[in-house]
Motif scaffolding. Sequence first.
Motif, PDB file in Angstrom:
ATOM      1  N   TYR A 170       0.842  -1.203   0.000  1.00 31.43           N
ATOM      2  CA  TYR A 170       0.000   0.000   0.000  1.00 31.43           C
ATOM      3  C   TYR A 170       0.877   1.254   0.000  1.00 31.43           C
ATOM      4  N   ILE A 171       1.890   1.277   0.855  1.00 30.24           N
ATOM      5  CA  ILE A 171       2.796   2.427   0.921  1.00 30.24           C
ATOM      6  C   ILE A 171       3.535   2.603  -0.406  1.00 30.24           C
ATOM      7  N   LEU A 193      -0.784  15.639   3.289  1.00 29.03           N
ATOM      8  CA  LEU A 193      -1.569  14.409   3.352  1.00 29.03           C
ATOM      9  C   LEU A 193      -2.841  14.719   4.127  1.00 29.03           C
ATOM     10  N   SER A 194      -3.960  14.754   3.429  1.00 25.70           N
ATOM     11  CA  SER A 194      -5.231  15.086   4.070  1.00 25.70           C
ATOM     12  C   SER A 194      -6.041  13.817   4.292  1.00 25.70           C
ATOM     13  N   CYS A 213      -3.170   6.945  10.861  1.00 24.34           N
ATOM     14  CA  CYS A 213      -2.863   7.994   9.883  1.00 24.34           C
ATOM     15  C   CYS A 213      -1.424   8.472  10.035  1.00 24.34           C
ATOM     16  N   GLN A 214      -0.996   8.657  11.266  1.00 25.37           N
ATOM     17  CA  GLN A 214       0.376   9.110  11.508  1.00 25.37           C
ATOM     18  C   GLN A 214       1.391   8.064  11.053  1.00 25.37           C
ATOM     19  N   GLN A 215       1.038   6.789  11.196  1.00 26.52           N
ATOM     20  CA  GLN A 215       1.930   5.731  10.743  1.00 26.52           C
ATOM     21  C   GLN A 215       2.064   5.747   9.224  1.00 26.52           C
ATOM     22  N   THR A 216       0.944   5.907   8.521  1.00 30.82           N
ATOM     23  CA  THR A 216       0.989   6.027   7.070  1.00 30.82           C
ATOM     24  C   THR A 216       1.861   7.208   6.660  1.00 30.82           C
ATOM     25  N   ALA A 217       1.677   8.346   7.326  1.00 32.00           N
ATOM     26  CA  ALA A 217       2.442   9.550   6.996  1.00 32.00           C
ATOM     27  C   ALA A 217       3.940   9.336   7.205  1.00 32.00           C
ATOM     28  N   ALA A 218       4.296   8.710   8.317  1.00 29.46           N
ATOM     29  CA  ALA A 218       5.711   8.475   8.605  1.00 29.46           C
ATOM     30  C   ALA A 218       6.359   7.582   7.549  1.00 29.46           C
ATOM     31  N   LEU A 219       5.649   6.550   7.138  1.00 29.65           N
ATOM     32  CA  LEU A 219       6.186   5.637   6.131  1.00 29.65           C
ATOM     33  C   LEU A 219       6.292   6.311   4.763  1.00 29.65           C
ATOM     34  N   ALA A 223       9.589   6.872   2.411  1.00 29.05           N
ATOM     35  CA  ALA A 223       9.599   6.391   1.034  1.00 29.05           C
ATOM     36  C   ALA A 223       9.913   7.502   0.034  1.00 29.05           C
ATOM     37  N   LEU A 224       9.575   8.742   0.383  1.00 27.99           N
ATOM     38  CA  LEU A 224       9.760   9.870  -0.541  1.00 27.99           C
ATOM     39  C   LEU A 224      10.899  10.791  -0.120  1.00 27.99           C
ATOM     40  N   SER A 225      11.722  10.352   0.814  1.00 27.50           N
ATOM     41  CA  SER A 225      12.754  11.221   1.387  1.00 27.50           C
ATOM     42  C   SER A 225      13.751  11.741   0.356  1.00 27.50           C
ATOM     43  N   VAL A 226      13.973  10.983  -0.722  1.00 28.47           N
ATOM     44  CA  VAL A 226      14.941  11.392  -1.738  1.00 28.47           C
ATOM     45  C   VAL A 226      14.532  12.702  -2.403  1.00 28.47           C
ATOM     46  N   TYR A 227      13.262  13.060  -2.371  1.00 29.22           N
ATOM     47  CA  TYR A 227      12.786  14.286  -3.033  1.00 29.22           C
ATOM     48  C   TYR A 227      12.948  15.526  -2.158  1.00 29.22           C
ATOM     49  N   ASN A 228      13.236  15.348  -0.864  1.00 24.42           N
ATOM     50  CA  ASN A 228      13.426  16.469   0.061  1.00 24.42           C
ATOM     51  C   ASN A 228      12.250  17.442   0.074  1.00 24.42           C
TER      52      ASN A 228
END
Length: 326
Positions: A170-171, A193-194, A213-219, A223-228
Amino acid sequence: MNTTPIGVLLVNLGTPESFQVKDIRQYLKLFLSDPRVVELPKWLWQPILRGLILPFRAPKLVHKYRSIWLKDGSPLFVYTQAQAKALQQELATENVVVDMAMRYGNPDLGSAIERLKKQACERILIVPMYPQYAASTTATLFDRVAELSKTWREQPDYRFIKRFCAHPDYIQSLSTKIARYWDKNGTPQRLLLSFHGLPQRAVDLGDPYQQDCQQTAALLRDALSVYNVPIDISFQSQFGKAKWIEPATQAVLEAYPSQGIKHIDVICPGFVADCLETLEEIQLGCADAFKQKGGEQFRYIPCLNDDPEWIKALANIVRERLGSWS
Protein backbone atom coordinates in the motif's frame (compact mmCIF):
# COMPACT_ATOMS: atom_id res chain seq x y z
CA MET A 1 -9.55 -29.94 0.81
CA ASN A 2 -12.31 -27.36 0.26
CA THR A 3 -12.55 -26.73 -3.48
CA THR A 4 -15.44 -24.26 -3.41
CA PRO A 5 -14.58 -20.73 -4.59
CA ILE A 6 -13.56 -18.06 -2.12
CA GLY A 7 -15.55 -14.84 -2.08
CA VAL A 8 -13.65 -11.56 -1.83
CA LEU A 9 -15.91 -8.61 -1.08
CA LEU A 10 -14.60 -5.06 -1.43
CA VAL A 11 -16.71 -2.70 0.68
CA ASN A 12 -16.62 1.08 0.66
CA LEU A 13 -18.62 3.62 2.63
CA GLY A 14 -21.48 4.48 0.30
CA THR A 15 -22.86 7.09 -2.05
CA PRO A 16 -26.20 8.49 -3.19
CA GLU A 17 -27.57 6.81 -6.30
CA SER A 18 -27.89 10.20 -7.98
CA PHE A 19 -27.32 13.86 -7.16
CA GLN A 20 -31.08 14.39 -6.70
CA VAL A 21 -32.21 15.63 -3.29
CA LYS A 22 -34.26 12.52 -2.49
CA ASP A 23 -31.30 10.18 -3.09
CA ILE A 24 -28.88 12.35 -1.14
CA ARG A 25 -31.37 12.53 1.73
CA GLN A 26 -31.82 8.75 1.75
CA TYR A 27 -28.07 8.19 1.82
CA LEU A 28 -27.53 10.69 4.64
CA LYS A 29 -30.36 9.12 6.62
CA LEU A 30 -28.70 5.69 6.45
CA PHE A 31 -25.21 7.00 7.11
CA LEU A 32 -25.99 9.43 9.92
CA SER A 33 -28.38 7.03 11.69
CA ASP A 34 -25.51 4.65 12.44
CA PRO A 35 -24.66 4.95 16.16
CA ARG A 36 -21.03 4.21 15.30
CA VAL A 37 -20.97 7.35 13.11
CA VAL A 38 -22.85 9.73 15.40
CA GLU A 39 -22.32 8.69 19.00
CA LEU A 40 -25.31 10.42 20.53
CA PRO A 41 -28.41 8.87 22.14
CA LYS A 42 -31.02 8.02 19.53
CA TRP A 43 -33.71 10.04 21.33
CA LEU A 44 -31.51 13.12 21.10
CA TRP A 45 -29.98 12.71 17.65
CA GLN A 46 -32.88 11.47 15.52
CA PRO A 47 -35.06 14.60 15.94
CA ILE A 48 -32.04 16.73 15.00
CA LEU A 49 -31.25 14.52 12.02
CA ARG A 50 -34.81 14.37 10.71
CA GLY A 51 -35.81 17.92 11.60
CA LEU A 52 -32.67 19.88 10.73
CA ILE A 53 -29.95 17.89 8.97
CA LEU A 54 -31.89 16.00 6.31
CA PRO A 55 -34.25 18.81 5.21
CA PHE A 56 -31.52 21.45 4.93
CA ARG A 57 -28.21 19.67 4.29
CA ALA A 58 -29.34 17.43 1.41
CA PRO A 59 -30.35 20.32 -0.90
CA LYS A 60 -27.02 22.04 -0.22
CA LEU A 61 -25.15 18.95 -1.43
CA VAL A 62 -26.87 18.73 -4.82
CA HIS A 63 -24.50 21.08 -6.66
CA LYS A 64 -21.49 19.51 -4.94
CA TYR A 65 -22.36 16.01 -6.09
CA ARG A 66 -23.31 17.29 -9.55
CA SER A 67 -19.89 18.93 -9.91
CA ILE A 68 -18.03 15.61 -9.53
CA TRP A 69 -20.56 13.14 -10.99
CA LEU A 70 -19.30 10.83 -13.74
CA LYS A 71 -21.16 9.43 -16.74
CA ASP A 72 -21.62 6.04 -15.03
CA GLY A 73 -22.42 7.35 -11.57
CA SER A 74 -20.65 8.72 -8.53
CA PRO A 75 -16.84 8.48 -8.58
CA LEU A 76 -16.84 6.30 -5.46
CA PHE A 77 -19.13 3.76 -7.12
CA VAL A 78 -17.35 3.89 -10.49
CA TYR A 79 -13.85 3.47 -9.06
CA THR A 80 -14.79 0.81 -6.50
CA GLN A 81 -16.50 -1.18 -9.24
CA ALA A 82 -13.40 -0.78 -11.43
CA GLN A 83 -11.21 -1.98 -8.55
CA ALA A 84 -13.35 -5.10 -8.11
CA LYS A 85 -13.23 -5.92 -11.82
CA ALA A 86 -9.48 -5.35 -12.03
CA LEU A 87 -8.87 -7.42 -8.88
CA GLN A 88 -10.91 -10.27 -10.37
CA GLN A 89 -8.64 -10.19 -13.44
CA GLU A 90 -5.53 -10.04 -11.25
CA LEU A 91 -6.72 -13.13 -9.37
CA ALA A 92 -8.04 -14.87 -12.51
CA THR A 93 -5.94 -18.00 -12.03
CA GLU A 94 -7.05 -18.41 -8.42
CA ASN A 95 -10.28 -19.87 -7.10
CA VAL A 96 -11.71 -16.49 -6.15
CA VAL A 97 -14.92 -14.58 -6.89
CA VAL A 98 -14.62 -10.82 -6.38
CA ASP A 99 -17.62 -8.56 -5.74
CA MET A 100 -18.18 -5.10 -4.31
CA ALA A 101 -20.70 -3.41 -2.02
CA MET A 102 -21.33 -0.29 0.02
CA ARG A 103 -21.88 -0.08 3.76
CA TYR A 104 -24.70 2.41 3.20
CA GLY A 105 -26.91 2.26 0.12
CA ASN A 106 -26.29 0.33 -3.07
CA PRO A 107 -24.80 -2.02 -4.10
CA ASP A 108 -26.26 -3.42 -0.89
CA LEU A 109 -23.95 -5.37 1.42
CA GLY A 110 -26.47 -8.11 2.17
CA SER A 111 -27.26 -8.63 -1.50
CA ALA A 112 -23.56 -8.88 -2.33
CA ILE A 113 -23.02 -11.58 0.30
CA GLU A 114 -26.07 -13.45 -1.04
CA ARG A 115 -24.62 -13.29 -4.57
CA LEU A 116 -21.39 -14.84 -3.33
CA LYS A 117 -23.29 -17.55 -1.47
CA LYS A 118 -25.22 -18.40 -4.64
CA GLN A 119 -21.87 -18.87 -6.39
CA ALA A 120 -21.02 -21.55 -3.79
CA CYS A 121 -18.68 -19.30 -1.80
CA GLU A 122 -18.66 -20.88 1.65
CA ARG A 123 -15.70 -18.70 2.64
CA ILE A 124 -15.82 -14.91 2.27
CA LEU A 125 -13.07 -12.37 2.88
CA ILE A 126 -14.47 -8.95 3.75
CA VAL A 127 -12.13 -6.18 2.58
CA PRO A 128 -12.99 -2.73 3.99
CA MET A 129 -11.52 -0.18 1.59
CA TYR A 130 -10.27 1.91 4.49
CA PRO A 131 -6.48 1.71 4.97
CA GLN A 132 -6.71 3.17 8.47
CA TYR A 133 -8.99 1.54 11.06
CA ALA A 134 -11.76 3.51 12.75
CA ALA A 135 -14.78 2.30 14.67
CA SER A 136 -17.00 4.55 12.55
CA THR A 137 -15.85 2.92 9.31
CA THR A 138 -14.28 -0.52 9.70
CA ALA A 139 -16.00 -1.62 12.91
CA THR A 140 -19.48 -0.66 11.74
CA LEU A 141 -18.95 -2.76 8.64
CA PHE A 142 -18.04 -5.78 10.77
CA ASP A 143 -21.14 -5.08 12.90
CA ARG A 144 -23.33 -5.05 9.82
CA VAL A 145 -21.95 -8.34 8.49
CA ALA A 146 -22.70 -9.97 11.85
CA GLU A 147 -26.19 -8.44 11.90
CA LEU A 148 -26.98 -9.73 8.40
CA SER A 149 -25.68 -13.22 9.19
CA LYS A 150 -27.55 -13.79 12.45
CA THR A 151 -30.76 -14.78 10.64
CA TRP A 152 -29.11 -17.29 8.28
CA ARG A 153 -29.33 -20.97 9.05
CA GLU A 154 -25.91 -21.62 7.53
CA GLN A 155 -23.44 -18.78 7.79
CA PRO A 156 -20.39 -18.35 5.61
CA ASP A 157 -16.93 -18.69 7.09
CA TYR A 158 -15.72 -15.08 7.32
CA ARG A 159 -12.36 -13.43 7.43
CA PHE A 160 -11.80 -9.69 7.66
CA ILE A 161 -9.00 -7.27 6.88
CA LYS A 162 -8.81 -4.81 9.78
CA ARG A 163 -6.34 -2.30 8.30
CA PHE A 164 -3.53 -1.97 5.79
CA CYS A 165 -2.25 1.50 6.71
CA ALA A 166 1.35 0.29 7.02
CA HIS A 167 1.34 -2.53 4.49
CA PRO A 168 4.48 -2.22 2.32
CA ASP A 169 2.52 -2.70 -0.91
CA TYR A 170 0.00 0.00 0.00
CA ILE A 171 2.80 2.43 0.92
CA GLN A 172 4.69 1.60 -2.25
CA SER A 173 1.58 2.17 -4.38
CA LEU A 174 1.10 5.61 -2.84
CA SER A 175 4.74 6.62 -2.97
CA THR A 176 5.09 5.43 -6.56
CA LYS A 177 2.03 7.43 -7.63
CA ILE A 178 3.39 10.58 -5.98
CA ALA A 179 6.93 10.03 -7.29
CA ARG A 180 5.73 9.57 -10.85
CA TYR A 181 3.64 12.72 -10.57
CA TRP A 182 6.64 14.68 -9.33
CA ASP A 183 8.98 13.22 -11.94
CA LYS A 184 6.58 14.38 -14.64
CA ASN A 185 5.43 17.72 -13.19
CA GLY A 186 8.14 18.80 -10.77
CA THR A 187 8.09 18.93 -6.98
CA PRO A 188 6.08 21.35 -4.80
CA GLN A 189 7.22 23.33 -1.78
CA ARG A 190 5.10 21.09 0.43
CA LEU A 191 3.03 17.91 0.23
CA LEU A 192 -0.07 17.78 2.41
CA LEU A 193 -1.57 14.41 3.35
CA SER A 194 -5.23 15.09 4.07
CA PHE A 195 -7.04 12.30 5.94
CA HIS A 196 -10.72 12.22 6.84
CA GLY A 197 -11.35 13.68 10.26
CA LEU A 198 -12.72 12.09 13.42
CA PRO A 199 -14.18 13.63 16.58
CA GLN A 200 -11.52 14.09 19.24
CA ARG A 201 -13.74 12.25 21.72
CA ALA A 202 -13.45 9.04 19.66
CA VAL A 203 -9.67 9.15 19.87
CA ASP A 204 -9.79 9.98 23.58
CA LEU A 205 -11.92 6.86 24.10
CA GLY A 206 -9.33 4.66 22.39
CA ASP A 207 -9.96 4.77 18.64
CA PRO A 208 -6.59 4.08 16.93
CA TYR A 209 -7.46 5.99 13.75
CA GLN A 210 -5.19 8.99 14.32
CA GLN A 211 -2.24 6.71 15.10
CA ASP A 212 -2.90 4.76 11.90
CA CYS A 213 -2.86 7.99 9.88
CA GLN A 214 0.38 9.11 11.51
CA GLN A 215 1.93 5.73 10.74
CA THR A 216 0.99 6.03 7.07
CA ALA A 217 2.44 9.55 7.00
CA ALA A 218 5.71 8.47 8.61
CA LEU A 219 6.19 5.64 6.13
CA LEU A 220 5.45 7.92 3.18
CA ARG A 221 7.99 10.43 4.44
CA ASP A 222 10.61 7.69 4.45
CA ALA A 223 9.60 6.39 1.03
CA LEU A 224 9.76 9.87 -0.54
CA SER A 225 12.75 11.22 1.39
CA VAL A 226 14.94 11.39 -1.74
CA TYR A 227 12.79 14.29 -3.03
CA ASN A 228 13.43 16.47 0.06
CA VAL A 229 9.83 17.71 0.04
CA PRO A 230 8.43 18.45 3.53
CA ILE A 231 5.29 16.39 4.16
CA ASP A 232 2.53 17.57 6.50
CA ILE A 233 -0.58 15.81 7.78
CA SER A 234 -4.08 17.22 8.31
CA PHE A 235 -7.68 16.12 8.78
CA GLN A 236 -10.67 17.17 6.67
CA SER A 237 -14.49 16.93 6.60
CA GLN A 238 -15.23 18.24 10.08
CA PHE A 239 -18.93 18.23 10.87
CA GLY A 240 -20.95 19.70 13.73
CA LYS A 241 -19.78 21.67 16.75
CA ALA A 242 -17.76 18.99 18.55
CA LYS A 243 -13.97 19.22 18.64
CA TRP A 244 -12.29 17.16 15.92
CA ILE A 245 -8.73 15.93 15.62
CA GLU A 246 -6.33 18.54 14.30
CA PRO A 247 -4.83 20.21 12.39
CA ALA A 248 -7.78 20.90 10.09
CA THR A 249 -7.01 20.70 6.38
CA GLN A 250 -8.53 24.00 5.35
CA ALA A 251 -6.85 25.86 8.23
CA VAL A 252 -3.47 24.42 7.25
CA LEU A 253 -3.96 25.39 3.61
CA GLU A 254 -5.08 28.91 4.46
CA ALA A 255 -2.01 29.41 6.67
CA TYR A 256 0.54 28.24 4.08
CA PRO A 257 0.77 31.40 1.94
CA SER A 258 1.60 33.61 4.95
CA GLN A 259 4.47 31.19 5.65
CA GLY A 260 5.81 31.61 2.12
CA ILE A 261 4.42 28.24 0.99
CA LYS A 262 2.56 29.01 -2.23
CA HIS A 263 3.14 25.87 -4.32
CA ILE A 264 1.62 22.76 -2.80
CA ASP A 265 0.42 19.28 -3.67
CA VAL A 266 -2.36 17.50 -1.77
CA ILE A 267 -3.20 13.79 -1.69
CA CYS A 268 -5.75 11.92 0.44
CA PRO A 269 -4.18 8.61 1.56
CA GLY A 270 -7.17 7.61 3.67
CA PHE A 271 -9.27 7.15 0.54
CA VAL A 272 -8.43 4.50 -2.06
CA ALA A 273 -11.12 5.81 -4.43
CA ASP A 274 -11.92 9.40 -5.29
CA CYS A 275 -15.25 10.70 -3.98
CA LEU A 276 -17.04 13.85 -2.85
CA GLU A 277 -14.57 14.42 -0.01
CA THR A 278 -11.56 14.37 -2.31
CA LEU A 279 -12.84 15.82 -5.58
CA GLU A 280 -15.23 18.51 -4.35
CA GLU A 281 -13.96 19.29 -0.87
CA ILE A 282 -10.24 19.17 -1.63
CA GLN A 283 -9.70 19.60 -5.38
CA LEU A 284 -12.29 22.37 -5.69
CA GLY A 285 -13.16 23.87 -2.30
CA CYS A 286 -9.80 23.76 -0.53
CA ALA A 287 -7.99 24.81 -3.69
CA ASP A 288 -10.11 27.98 -3.77
CA ALA A 289 -9.49 28.66 -0.08
CA PHE A 290 -5.72 28.29 -0.59
CA LYS A 291 -5.65 30.66 -3.57
CA GLN A 292 -7.84 33.24 -1.83
CA LYS A 293 -5.15 33.49 0.86
CA GLY A 294 -2.41 34.08 -1.71
CA GLY A 295 -1.52 30.56 -2.79
CA GLU A 296 -0.33 30.30 -6.37
CA GLN A 297 -0.22 26.61 -7.29
CA PHE A 298 -2.52 23.95 -5.87
CA ARG A 299 -2.24 20.46 -7.34
CA TYR A 300 -4.44 17.58 -6.27
CA ILE A 301 -2.94 14.11 -6.79
CA PRO A 302 -5.79 11.62 -7.36
CA CYS A 303 -6.44 8.59 -5.17
CA LEU A 304 -5.15 5.16 -6.10
CA ASN A 305 -8.45 4.33 -7.84
CA ASP A 306 -7.82 1.48 -10.32
CA ASP A 307 -4.11 2.17 -10.91
CA PRO A 308 -2.51 -1.13 -12.01
CA GLU A 309 0.16 -0.89 -9.28
CA TRP A 310 -2.54 -0.53 -6.64
CA ILE A 311 -4.53 -3.48 -7.97
CA LYS A 312 -1.41 -5.67 -7.75
CA ALA A 313 -0.82 -4.40 -4.22
CA LEU A 314 -4.44 -5.08 -3.26
CA ALA A 315 -4.14 -8.59 -4.67
CA ASN A 316 -1.10 -9.20 -2.46
CA ILE A 317 -2.92 -7.87 0.61
CA VAL A 318 -5.85 -10.17 -0.16
CA ARG A 319 -3.63 -13.21 -0.78
CA GLU A 320 -1.89 -12.72 2.57
CA ARG A 321 -5.21 -12.64 4.43
CA LEU A 322 -6.58 -15.65 2.57
CA GLY A 323 -3.66 -17.66 3.88
CA SER A 324 -4.57 -21.30 4.29
CA TRP A 325 -7.85 -20.80 2.44
CA SER A 326 -6.01 -20.50 -0.86
